[in-house]
Scaffold this motif. Structure first.
Motif, PDB file in Angstrom:
ATOM      1  N   GLY A   1     -57.064  -2.835 -21.523  1.00 38.68           N
ATOM      2  CA  GLY A   1     -56.816  -1.479 -21.979  1.00 38.68           C
ATOM      3  C   GLY A   1     -55.438  -1.296 -22.585  1.00 38.68           C
ATOM      4  N   SER A   2     -54.455  -2.056 -22.090  1.00 36.12           N
ATOM      5  CA  SER A   2     -53.094  -1.942 -22.633  1.00 36.12           C
ATOM      6  C   SER A   2     -52.902  -2.770 -23.894  1.00 36.12           C
ATOM      7  CB  SER A   2     -52.077  -2.388 -21.575  1.00 36.12           C
ATOM      8  OG  SER A   2     -52.195  -3.791 -21.333  1.00 36.12           O
ATOM      9  N   GLY A   3     -53.927  -3.546 -24.255  1.00 33.89           N
ATOM     10  CA  GLY A   3     -53.857  -4.345 -25.475  1.00 33.89           C
ATOM     11  C   GLY A   3     -53.260  -5.714 -25.299  1.00 33.89           C
ATOM     12  N   GLU A   4     -52.914  -6.102 -24.060  1.00 37.72           N
ATOM     13  CA  GLU A   4     -52.254  -7.394 -23.857  1.00 37.72           C
ATOM     14  C   GLU A   4     -53.242  -8.542 -23.642  1.00 37.72           C
ATOM     15  OE1 GLU A   4     -48.085  -6.991 -21.860  1.00 37.72           O
ATOM     16  OE2 GLU A   4     -49.483  -5.715 -20.744  1.00 37.72           O
ATOM     17  N   LEU A   5     -54.485  -8.222 -23.268  1.00 40.37           N
ATOM     18  CA  LEU A   5     -55.514  -9.242 -23.088  1.00 40.37           C
ATOM     19  C   LEU A   5     -56.730  -8.910 -23.937  1.00 40.37           C
ATOM     20  CD1 LEU A   5     -55.756 -10.093 -19.264  1.00 40.37           C
ATOM     21  CD2 LEU A   5     -54.303 -11.138 -21.007  1.00 40.37           C
ATOM     22  N   GLN A   6     -57.532  -9.941 -24.179  1.00 42.99           N
ATOM     23  CA  GLN A   6     -58.858  -9.756 -24.752  1.00 42.99           C
ATOM     24  C   GLN A   6     -59.857 -10.443 -23.844  1.00 42.99           C
ATOM     25  OE1 GLN A   6     -59.380 -10.695 -28.881  1.00 42.99           O
ATOM     26  NE2 GLN A   6     -57.425  -9.776 -29.489  1.00 42.99           N
TER      27      GLN A   6
ATOM     28  N   LEU B   1     -57.690  -7.138 -14.616  1.00 42.00           N
ATOM     29  CA  LEU B   1     -57.816  -7.729 -15.939  1.00 42.00           C
ATOM     30  C   LEU B   1     -58.218  -6.687 -16.971  1.00 42.00           C
ATOM     31  CD1 LEU B   1     -59.577 -11.029 -14.837  1.00 42.00           C
ATOM     32  CD2 LEU B   1     -57.343 -10.901 -15.950  1.00 42.00           C
ATOM     33  N   ASP B   2     -59.138  -5.805 -16.599  1.00 40.24           N
ATOM     34  CA  ASP B   2     -59.549  -4.749 -17.523  1.00 40.24           C
ATOM     35  C   ASP B   2     -58.392  -3.825 -17.871  1.00 40.24           C
ATOM     36  OD1 ASP B   2     -62.113  -5.274 -18.296  1.00 40.24           O
ATOM     37  OD2 ASP B   2     -63.047  -4.277 -16.572  1.00 40.24           O
TER      38      ASP B   2
ATOM     39  N   VAL C   1     -64.566 -14.274 -19.832  1.00 40.89           N
ATOM     40  CA  VAL C   1     -63.256 -14.903 -19.692  1.00 40.89           C
ATOM     41  C   VAL C   1     -62.236 -14.023 -20.382  1.00 40.89           C
ATOM     42  CG1 VAL C   1     -64.095 -17.275 -19.517  1.00 40.89           C
ATOM     43  CG2 VAL C   1     -63.567 -16.334 -21.768  1.00 40.89           C
ATOM     44  N   TRP C   2     -60.983 -14.076 -19.886  1.00 40.24           N
ATOM     45  CA  TRP C   2     -59.885 -13.285 -20.449  1.00 40.24           C
ATOM     46  C   TRP C   2     -58.846 -14.229 -21.045  1.00 40.24           C
ATOM     47  CZ3 TRP C   2     -62.800 -11.369 -16.551  1.00 40.24           C
ATOM     48  CH2 TRP C   2     -63.103  -9.993 -16.563  1.00 40.24           C
ATOM     49  N   PHE C   3     -58.194 -13.785 -22.117  1.00 35.96           N
ATOM     50  CA  PHE C   3     -57.130 -14.559 -22.740  1.00 35.96           C
ATOM     51  C   PHE C   3     -56.169 -13.591 -23.409  1.00 35.96           C
ATOM     52  CE2 PHE C   3     -60.689 -14.171 -25.601  1.00 35.96           C
ATOM     53  CZ  PHE C   3     -60.134 -13.798 -26.823  1.00 35.96           C
ATOM     54  N   PRO C   4     -54.907 -14.031 -23.643  1.00 35.49           N
ATOM     55  CA  PRO C   4     -53.920 -13.129 -24.235  1.00 35.49           C
ATOM     56  C   PRO C   4     -54.320 -12.673 -25.632  1.00 35.49           C
ATOM     57  CG  PRO C   4     -52.828 -14.973 -23.206  1.00 35.49           C
ATOM     58  CD  PRO C   4     -54.290 -15.293 -23.210  1.00 35.49           C
ATOM     59  N   THR C   5     -54.008 -11.429 -25.953  1.00 41.89           N
ATOM     60  CA  THR C   5     -54.386 -10.855 -27.237  1.00 41.89           C
ATOM     61  C   THR C   5     -53.795 -11.634 -28.400  1.00 41.89           C
ATOM     62  OG1 THR C   5     -54.648  -8.639 -26.347  1.00 41.89           O
ATOM     63  CG2 THR C   5     -54.143  -8.797 -28.695  1.00 41.89           C
TER      64      THR C   5
END
Length: 623
Positions: free
Chosen positions: A67-72, A62-63, A82-86
């Motif tokens: 790093g690629s900018g696709e998730l926050q 997930l990290d 929690v993770w979610f799309p950028t």
């Protein structure tokens, strides 16, 4: 891999299965994982469980996407991260529609009125998280009853709502659409009723297995059976329960002729309702309060041109129907009869209560009359055990009326089975056209008066707790404040408990109308309210249905019937008229079941595209 081609359940959503190298995760596989957990955000623990990884592997994957900018990522109280799309984060103030096709659910964050109105055509609102996240479920009965003439029109609506095509979901919806068209009732040229299936297999393995000889007399062919007279309702119920709604294409009786002329012009959508009903011969007019369903029903009476039986839940509604018919049509008083505990008149237009019409000793009178049309007012009553027998009048044109064809026992499907399919208009279209005022709705959470009530509430039994929460003294101050905010607005205050209503009446010096008040006094107060001589009334549950409650600009729901969606909509509907501003406040005591009740009461309004705001009262002490 896309949402249309998700990872199989027994496969990892990772791009690599080598446990000796760092795990990688594609954004499409991330979406697959979101669908699997059934919510729009995910934790590392949930991803690890779905992918059969360690927590560290999931966290690292997930990290990498962060790093690629696709998730926050964001820290929250209930879970470390929690993770979610950028793009969701970048569009925080815009609507987001997230479909979960395998679960047949749709989550919408910050939905627009258009989206909510469209979803209400084919999906069921399950719950609302906070004030912004709406979760819908697409059930088979929602597709069976979708108000469309063709599957292509339904599919067009679905594709207008969803952000991208969902082939798997669309295929399931198409299967359900077709399933609702496997059986039909039709009239044989010799006058009796025939049940017809699209295949011999369905007739033999479904209909003739589910139905007995009291319902099907004999086979006519491999796909047709002779229906026993009077068993149409039971056949439709039984096959519906077996998963096969029945199309009713019979030639319905027109009854003894009766010329009726309407003394007003129908609105465009009302004319559409009339036309759609005439084409089908049965149906339920579903529209917001104030949209003119009763007037449209009179237009249908004019179009059918036959003697009519109107069924209502109360005597008061029977009297109101008589007055409306005399005011809006060319019918005379001699042509209109009432049949209930207080009167026994059978006329070309007869208005009867459900209870009386369902009694054995009166039923033969209604069965023997050649009615061309049966009107079921407040049609949500039909599935109840007391009123259900009136649905057996199947050989006539059947018209239901209701702003809220919903029931807390989830038996609303019986409405469409016994009466007919829904016929309606999107609420937002009527709001935009100015025919109905969209209400501004607010749930206001009121704190406890701790000194008086907190200890008492903690030790009370369940029913006592509800009464104590309803009677929270701070609500009186809140009502006083709301009335002050809206100046001279015509206001109705609803109180479910007599003691609470009496206390509010004394504190606010406003009359309280309940079932205990004499009819003459009640009508005088309502008349004063209509004519502007009074601007505020307190009304008990007696005002929810069955009396001619005046329209208002402001409705304050100080307590409610256990979260009844129909009650909430009916009370809000008292303000939803073309003129003026429509405002609705629902008061709920913090830390009690009233919080959940308030949310549920407004669920139907939310499903129709009406936004509900939630705020905390600023009051902490009695003045």
């Amino acid at each position: 891999m896309t949402e249309d081609e998700p990872s199989p359940p027994d496969e990892s959503p990772a791009d690599s299965d080598d446990t000796n190298t760092p795990r990688t995760l594609s954004i499409s596989s991330f979406y697959d994982a979101l669908e699997a957990v059934g919510r729009p955000v995910i934790t590392a623990s949930e991803l690890a469980r779905e992918a059969d990884w360690s927590h560290a592997e999931a966290d690292g994957a997930l990290d990498n996407l962060v790093g690629s900018g696709e998730l926050q990522r964001i820290d929250v109280e209930t879970d470390p991260v929690v993770w979610f799309p950028t793009d969701w984060g970048e569009l925080a103030d815009r609507e987001r529609v997230i479909p979960f096709p395998r679960r047949r659910e749709i989550v919408v964050d910050k939905p627009t009125q258009f989206t909510r109105a469209q979803l209400s055509q084919f999906a069921h609102l399950v719950d609302v998280s906070g004030a912004e996240a709406y979760r819908y479920e697409i059930r088979k009965e929602d597709i069976w009853q979708a108000p469309y003439e063709s599957f292509d029109r339904l599919l067009r609506t679905i594709r207008q709502v969803l952000p991208e095509r969902q082939p798997e979901l669309e295929e399931w919806i198409k299967d359900q659409w077709n399933r609702a068209r496997q059986f039909r009732l039709r009239t044989h040229e010799d006058g009796y009723t025939v049940l017809e299936a699209v295949s011999a297999e369905l007739m033999g393995n479904v209909a003739r297995q589910e139905l007995d000889e009291s319902q099907l007399r004999a086979p006519i062919s491999d796909t047709e059976s002779w229906v026993a007279e009077g068993s149409e309702a039971s056949i439709k119920r039984r096959l519906y329960e077996a998963g096969y709604p029945v199309q009713d294409n019979r030639e319905l009786e027109t009854g003894d002729p009766l010329d009726i002329s309407l003394d007003l012009d129908l609105r465009g959508y009302q004319r559409d309702w009339v036309s759609r009903f005439v084409d089908s011969g049965s149906g339920v007019l579903v529209g917001p309060p104030g949209s003119g369903k009763t007037v449209a029903a009179m237009g249908i009476m004019e179009a059918v041109g036959g003697e009519t039986l109107i069924l209502v839940p109360t005597r008061e509604l029977a009297s109101q129907w008589r007055d409306e018919l005399l005011a809006r049509t060319d019918l005379t008083a001699e042509q209109i009869g009432q049949y209930h505990g207080g009167a026994k008149e059978i006329r070309p237009i007869t208005i009867a209560t459900y209870r009386t019409a369902g009694m054995d000793r009166h039923r033969s009178l209604f069965d023997s009359r050649r009615w061309g049309l049966i009107v079921y007012d407040e049609v949500h009553h039909v599935p109840s055990d007391v009123y259900r027998r009136t649905g057996e009048l199947q050989s006539r044109h059947r018209l239901g009326l209701s702003a809220t064809p919903i029931r807390e026992d989830e038996r609303e499907q019986d409405i469409y089975t016994l009466v007919g399919p829904p016929i309606g208009t999107d609420w937002d279209e009527l709001f935009d056209a100015g025919y109905v005022q969209e209400p501004k709705v607010e749930i206001r959470y009121v704190p406890w008066d701790e000194e008086t009530y907190q200890d008492e509430y903690a030790t009370a039994e369940s029913h006592e707790k509800r009464q104590l929460a309803a009677a929270n003294p701070l609500k009186t101050d809140e009502i006083r404040s709301i009335l002050g905010e809206h100046g001279n607005a015509k206001a109705l205050i609803f109180a479910d408990y007599i003691d609470q209503g009496d206390a509010l009446a004394e504190a606010l010096s406003i009359p309280f109308i309940s079932g205990e008040m004499r009819h003459a006094r009640r009508e005088k107060l309502f008349s004063q309210f209509r004519q502007g001589e009074r601007d505020t009334l307190i009304v008990s549950r007696v005002g929810d249905e069955g009396i001619d409650l005046p329209d208002a600009d402001l409705a304050i729901l100080s307590s409610g019937l256990g979260g009844s969606r129909r009650q909430g909509s009916q009370r809000a509907g008292r303000t939803m008229r073309p003129a003026g501003k429509s405002r609705v406040y629902v008061l709920a005591t913090r830390g009690t079941t009233e919080e959940d009740f308030a949310q549920r009461q407004l669920q139907h309004l939310r499903s129709k595209g009406i936004r509900v705001q939630e705020v905390d009262s600023e009051r902490v002490n009695l003045e």
